[in-house]
Motif scaffolding. Structure first.
Motif, short mmCIF file in Angstrom:
data_model
loop_
_atom_site.label_atom_id
_atom_site.label_comp_id
_atom_site.label_asym_id
_atom_site.label_seq_id
_atom_site.Cartn_x
_atom_site.Cartn_y
_atom_site.Cartn_z
N ASP A 257 0.83 -1.20 0.00
CA ASP A 257 0.00 0.00 0.00
C ASP A 257 0.87 1.26 0.00
N SER A 521 -8.77 3.53 -16.92
CA SER A 521 -9.55 4.09 -15.82
C SER A 521 -11.05 3.84 -15.94
N GLU A 524 -13.39 0.66 -12.82
CA GLU A 524 -13.01 1.10 -11.48
C GLU A 524 -12.09 0.09 -10.79
N ALA A 525 -12.37 -1.20 -11.01
CA ALA A 525 -11.54 -2.23 -10.38
C ALA A 525 -10.12 -2.19 -10.92
N LYS A 527 -8.67 0.47 -12.26
CA LYS A 527 -8.08 1.71 -11.76
C LYS A 527 -7.57 1.54 -10.34
N ASP A 528 -8.36 0.90 -9.49
CA ASP A 528 -7.95 0.67 -8.09
C ASP A 528 -6.73 -0.25 -8.03
N THR A 531 -3.61 1.91 -9.23
CA THR A 531 -3.22 2.90 -8.21
C THR A 531 -2.77 2.21 -6.93
N GLY A 532 -3.24 0.99 -6.71
CA GLY A 532 -2.83 0.24 -5.53
C GLY A 532 -1.48 -0.44 -5.69
#
Length: 824
Positions: A257, A521, A524-525, A527-528, A531-532
């Motif tokens: 993270d 993007s 959403e999954a 994108k997460d 970014t994760g």
């Protein structure tokens, strides 16, 4: 057949192998080592005898002799035979009995431990296999057999041959050791391997199992301490992933993270405890040690230790004098100071001999064109037979060919002629490139490697000549008139403003990066996940639809590399697809930048200034200036593509010569003509082996000389740093120092990007930055081109910005004057 660590000593290398002997010795002297046992080397020989493999192996090795191809062919056959062989019941029972004493279905690491491994005069690290989180009796037996097979890996076989080890006299023990499910792990050197300071230790640390640090899969934290463990300096690495236990055995890689990435993996007291354990190991062995460690619930465990084989016993007493002797030959003129920023962007660290020759093929063409007009120049870095590079004296002279200069200038000023020459030559260059791309690198002989290298060399040579003469030099001669007209519109305008809305490689890729992030993007999954911190492989496996999005980007930009002026160390998007993730991550969720037509209105303004009658010729000249810029970047992309296939060629040649595709430790230390000679003769002669060994040994010296030479170019006295204007404008903002893509997560909108250099991977930061300051670079650098695209000021080639400023400093960037200073 079985020897527990507590019953093993460092003298038992013949029984337990180098790794097993070291673990036993540390256990004996009270160092915190996870418990375990060794399946002894005699058991390996008994396994071979039981399966009637030993005599056939010896006979085939005799036939193969020293022929690399035959040796690796034999090795491949041996590996398969060993993997298919049966473990004798007597050995199997002993191993399982010992395993059960570690606990019911204990999780263990199974590591190869050769009898010629981890010795003070040689390093066999990484040549045999290791299996982590092995759980269960059958899995353990299979792992032991696989370790046996790994003794005959191609790299190991060739290494033994080159270092004079009898192939059949080296046996293999296997270490079976309780796993530590580390929260943090890494490597510690009891002597600083960078400075070679014996009063310092260096620690590399990251989350999860130590494999991620050892294998180089993460950018770990780095801590430099004194011998008592007091931290002298540290650098927080990105630590983007961690390797942890997999539920069904083995290991898996996960993303970390953002909070974990941004903080240190080790606190001060933990660093001290770790250094105390390391000091015990070094004191006991009486020599510098390379130690793998892990930490769980506050307890530190030593997992492996070996002597550091790459350090001299004593520092060279004349090294500093030798460095100064090199630097005394660097006579830096004022003109060089103003032009070297661009060169240093292309060469931030010294070339290896192979890289030097490949890049000089490009730079030499500039000299060749000047020579056609009787001007002799020598401003390129020079390299000696030890592989040490210096900045040359700024030498210029003229000869009788100076009478050709007016004709040469006239030819290069004829933009229609230059345009036609390029349009005639580019199809030929693309055809020659296609031949290189379609070659079969997996089955090439050494002779074919040499022939193909000559084709690569000739293409790079020709690309560079036509690029400089008919595109870059022509632009230089043509730009004066358009710039005068542009400055009647705005005094800040330069010829580079004519590149607005141009579909050159840098601009197209910048737009395609935004499109890549925008497309990813939408889910959403996805994108997460990005970014994760999820990497490319994990992403396309979990979200298969994303592969088509990445493939579309790769089709256009797959051969774009991180270092376009280094061949042997560069990585394209094809080779490192995680670069695409790093490009997209800062832009995830951002709206697409509106594409405004800025070129057409500018040309309409110029038309009014030039006049209706002269405008058609003026417009054609501008069109060709734009075309020449496209050619500039297209030819660069072509040689980056050649370099990609050069690396494939070097992998093949290295495999044929050394049994490993990893060429970084061997043939890159040869100059091209030396390499061609090796390909022609089919082996690395003793004279060339001596050169490779000598140049490798001098590499630390080469690094120090180059760093010293760079410091001679810049002045950090006073409040201001001066460089060149890459993009006009002024901005005040908070400095954010970025050392590499692994630190992109630090950057926030409005920051001033302060860095050593940029490449295409850095493009997303420009959409967030208020300004850019770089130690290296010039008007045609990547940073300048992209900063102009985004309309932010950029000052480049300042030399020491990354040393003078720190994160959080408020700085003023004056792109009009090429100046940067701290404010507030």
């Amino acid at each position: 057949m079985i020897r527990w660590f507590k019953d093993t000593r460092k003298e038992d290398v013949d029984v337990a192998g180098g790794k097993g002997a070291n673990l036993g010795e540390m256990t004996h002297c009270g160092i915190s080592v996870p418990d375990g046992f060794v399946v002894t080397s005699s058991t390996y020989n008994e396994f071979l005898d039981f399966n009637s493999l030993l005599d056939p192996i010896r006979k085939e090795l005799e036939v193969a002799g020293t022929d690399v191809s035959k040796l690796t062919e034999c090795a491949g056959k041996f590996r398969e035979q060993i993997r298919e062989a049966k473990m004798p019941d007597s050995i199997r029972d002993e191993i399982i009995s010992a395993y059960r004493k570690l606990g019911d279905r204990a999780r263990v690491a199974v590591r190869s431990s050769a009898t010629a491994e981890d010795l003070p005069d040689a390093s066999f690290a990484g040549q045999q296999e290791t299996y982590l989180n092995v759980c269960g009796e059958e899995e353990l037996i299979r792992s032991v057999i696989n370790c046996y097979a790994s003794l005959w890996g191609d790299r190991a076989v060739i290494y033994r041959q080159n270092h004079g080890y009898d192939q059949t006299s080296v046996a293999l023990a296997v270490v079976v050791q309780e796993m530590v499910e580390s929260e943090v792990a890494g490597v510690l050197f009891t002597v600083n391997p960078v400075s070679r300071n014996k009063d310092e230790m260096q620690i590399n640390a990251s989350y999860g199992l130590g494999e991620s640090v050892v294998s180089g899969k993460v950018t770990a934290d780095t801590y430099v301490t004194d011998k008592e463990g007091n931290i002298k300096s540290f650098n927080i690495g990105s630590k983007a992933t961690a390797i942890i236990y997999s539920e069904d055995g083995g290991t898996k890689e996960i993303s970390t993270d953002e909070e974990s990435r941004a903080k240190r993996a080790l606190e001060d007291d933990t660093v001290k405890k770790l250094c105390m354990e390391a000091a015990k190991v070094e004191k006991y062995y009486g020599m510098p040690m390379d130690i793998e460690w892990g930490m769980r619930d506050g307890a530190i465990y030593i997992l492996q230790a070996r002597a550091i084989t790459t350090l001299k016993d004593d520092a060279d007493p004349v090294e500093e004098k030798l460095i100064q002797t090199y630097l005394d030959r660097c006579v830096i003129s004022a003109s060089q100071r103003s032009s070297m920023g661009f060169m240093l962007e292309k060469m931030p660290f010294p070339y290896l001999p192979m890289d030097y020759d490949l890049i000089e093929l490009i730079d030499d063409q500039k000299d060749a064109i000047f020579a056609e007009g009787g001007i002799v120049i020598g401003i390129h870095p020079q390299i000696d037979d030890d592989g040490v590079s210096i900045l040359p004296a700024d030498k210029k002279s003229i000869n009788s060919k100076i009478f050709n200069l007016p004709h040469l200038v006239k030819e290069m000023s004829d933009h229609r002629h230059c345009e036609q020459v390029l349009k005639d030559k580019m199809p030929e260059f693309h055809s020659r490139l296609s031949e290189i791309m379609n070659a079969d690198y997996k089955s090439m002989t050494l002779k074919q490697c040499g022939n193909t290298m000559e084709k690569m060399r000739d293409l790079i040579n020709d690309l560079a000549y036509y690029r400089f003469k008919y595109a870059l030099f022509s632009t230089f001669l043509l730009k004066s008139e358009p710039e005068k007209k542009l400055r009647k519109i705005d005094k800040k305008y330069t010829v580079y403003d004519l590149y607005k809305n141009l579909d050159n490689e840098t601009s197209v890729m910048s737009r395609d990066v935004e499109l890549l992030a925008f497309a990813l993007s939408k889910d959403e999954a996805v994108k997460d996940a990005i970014t994760g911190g999820m990497g490319y492989s994990a992403l396309i496996e979990k979200y298969p639809d994303t592969k088509a999005i990445f493939d579309k980007f790769l089709e256009k930009h797959g051969y774009k590399s991180d270092y376009n002026c280094y061949c042997t160390i560069a990585k394209t998007f094809h080779e490192d697809p995680d670069r695409m993730i790093r490009l997209a991550r800062p832009l995830m969720g951002q709206p697409l930048k509106e594409e405004k037509d800025m070129y057409t209105p500018l040309m309409m303004q110029l038309k009014e200034i030039v006049g209706e009658k002269k405008y058609p010729e003026f417009e054609k000249k501008v069109e060709n200036i734009r075309y020449f810029h496209v050619i500039r970047e297209e030819t660069q992309m072509m040689w980056e593509t050649v370099f990609y296939y050069t690396r494939r060629l070097l992998e093949r040649a290295s495999f044929l010569l050394y049994g490993t595709k990893d060429y970084s430790d061997n043939i890159v230390y040869l100059f091209i003509n030396e390499f061609l000679d090796v390909c022609a003769t089919g082996c690395v002669m003793d004279a060339y082996e001596e050169k490779i060994t000598r140049r490798k040994a001098k590499r630390v010296l080469a690094d120090k000389v180059w760093e010293g030479a760079k410091l001679m170019l810049f002045d950090d006295t006073g409040d201001e740093l001066k460089g060149v204007s890459g993009s006009t404008g002024e901005a005040v903002g908070k400095a954010c120092l970025i050392n590499g893509p692994e630190e992109f997560y630090k950057f926030t909108k409005g920051d001033v990007l302060v860095c050593k250099l940029t490449d295409p991977e850095w493009t997303p930061l420009f959409s967030l930055a208020s300004a850019v300051v770089a130690d290296t670079g010039a008007e045609l650098s990547h940073a300048a081109i992209v900063a102009r695209e985004y309309g932010i000021p950029a000052v480049l080639g300042v030399g020491l910005a990354t040393a003078k400023f720190k994160d959080g400093d408020m700085i003023l960037v004056n792109g009009n004057k090429g100046e940067v200073k701290k404010v507030g």
